[in-house]
Design a protein around this motif. Sequence first.
Motif, short mmCIF file in Angstrom:
data_model
loop_
_atom_site.label_atom_id
_atom_site.label_comp_id
_atom_site.label_asym_id
_atom_site.label_seq_id
_atom_site.Cartn_x
_atom_site.Cartn_y
_atom_site.Cartn_z
N THR A 1 -9.38 7.40 0.41
CA THR A 1 -8.32 6.57 0.99
C THR A 1 -7.48 7.32 2.01
OG1 THR A 1 -8.18 5.46 -1.16
CG2 THR A 1 -6.37 5.07 0.39
N ASP A 2 -7.11 8.55 1.67
CA ASP A 2 -6.14 9.30 2.45
C ASP A 2 -6.77 10.16 3.55
OD1 ASP A 2 -7.18 10.46 0.14
OD2 ASP A 2 -5.36 11.55 -0.38
N LEU B 1 -8.67 6.14 5.72
CA LEU B 1 -7.49 6.02 6.58
C LEU B 1 -7.86 6.14 8.06
CD1 LEU B 1 -4.40 6.06 7.17
CD2 LEU B 1 -4.49 8.53 6.76
N LEU C 1 -8.84 -3.96 4.33
CA LEU C 1 -8.89 -2.78 3.48
C LEU C 1 -9.20 -3.21 2.06
CD1 LEU C 1 -8.36 0.27 3.02
CD2 LEU C 1 -5.93 -0.33 2.68
N MET D 1 -8.95 -2.97 -1.36
CA MET D 1 -8.03 -2.30 -2.27
C MET D 1 -8.69 -1.90 -3.59
SD MET D 1 -5.44 -2.19 -0.30
CE MET D 1 -4.14 -1.59 -1.39
N ILE E 1 -11.44 1.59 -3.00
CA ILE E 1 -11.00 2.85 -2.40
C ILE E 1 -10.42 3.76 -3.49
CG2 ILE E 1 -10.59 1.99 -0.07
CD1 ILE E 1 -7.62 1.66 -0.78
N GLY F 1 -2.39 8.90 -1.41
CA GLY F 1 -3.15 7.65 -1.38
C GLY F 1 -2.27 6.46 -1.11
N LYS F 2 -1.16 6.37 -1.80
CA LYS F 2 -0.22 5.25 -1.61
C LYS F 2 0.35 5.26 -0.20
CE LYS F 2 2.59 1.90 -2.96
NZ LYS F 2 2.65 0.97 -1.85
N GLU G 1 -2.34 3.94 2.11
CA GLU G 1 -2.45 2.48 2.00
C GLU G 1 -1.32 1.81 2.77
OE1 GLU G 1 -2.54 1.34 -2.11
OE2 GLU G 1 -4.26 2.63 -2.54
N ASP G 2 -0.09 2.27 2.55
CA ASP G 2 1.07 1.67 3.23
C ASP G 2 0.94 1.79 4.74
OD1 ASP G 2 2.12 1.12 0.73
OD2 ASP G 2 3.59 2.76 0.77
N ILE H 1 -1.74 -0.70 6.10
CA ILE H 1 -1.23 -2.08 6.08
C ILE H 1 -0.16 -2.26 7.15
CG2 ILE H 1 0.05 -3.73 4.65
CD1 ILE H 1 -1.56 -2.46 2.22
N PRO I 1 -4.84 -6.11 3.27
CA PRO I 1 -5.27 -5.74 1.92
C PRO I 1 -6.09 -6.86 1.30
CG PRO I 1 -2.89 -6.22 1.97
CD PRO I 1 -3.38 -6.30 3.38
#
Length: 193
Positions: free
Chosen positions: A136-137, A141, A156, A158, A161, A171-172, A175-176, A179, A185
């Motif tokens: 994810t990161d 990404l 993406l 969700m 990933i 990771g969070k 994701e942010d 988005i 998402p």
Amino acid sequence: MIALTAGDALLIADIQNDFLPGGALGITGGDRILPALHRYMERFQAKGLPIWLSRDWHPSDHCSFKERGGPWPVHCVADTAGALPPPSFHPPSQAFTIYKATARDREAYSAFQETSLDRELRAQGVRRLFIGGLATDYCVLNSVKDGLRLGYTVHLLMDGICAVNASPTDGKQAEDEMIRLGARPTRLEDLAS
């Protein structure tokens, strides 16, 4: 509900032995996304839509390796078992594979960076990309960011990933960021059958 249609493609990043638990750069929980990714592949295959896989395919002295001053242990070296997909991952035979990060002195997290992916997607008439995979990161990404920059509508996945999380919130935060940049998402239940 999201109806899959002509112009859609699935891109799965880096499902390779070295990124799964027990691998040289194993991602905790990375194997848990495989069932969801298999279901996505089944949906795309049933609609006759293209499925793309990216793979790290590093030379043995790649710049990202700690031995060369990079941040990572040696991983996904071309033509080694660590660079191959695990036996538990079953993409359809007609899936396309793109190899990335193949140059000794250049890092490439994105499936678009220094590859023919954009050109080949456009030749297939792809306008909307559904992206999942590892990590994810990093690779997810950067592939999502490049997909958006190149004008694709990006979903993406969700539930498909998993992050390296070198720092616990990486990771969070990734994701942010995706988005915020415009990635949508999406989960398996959002797709019309």
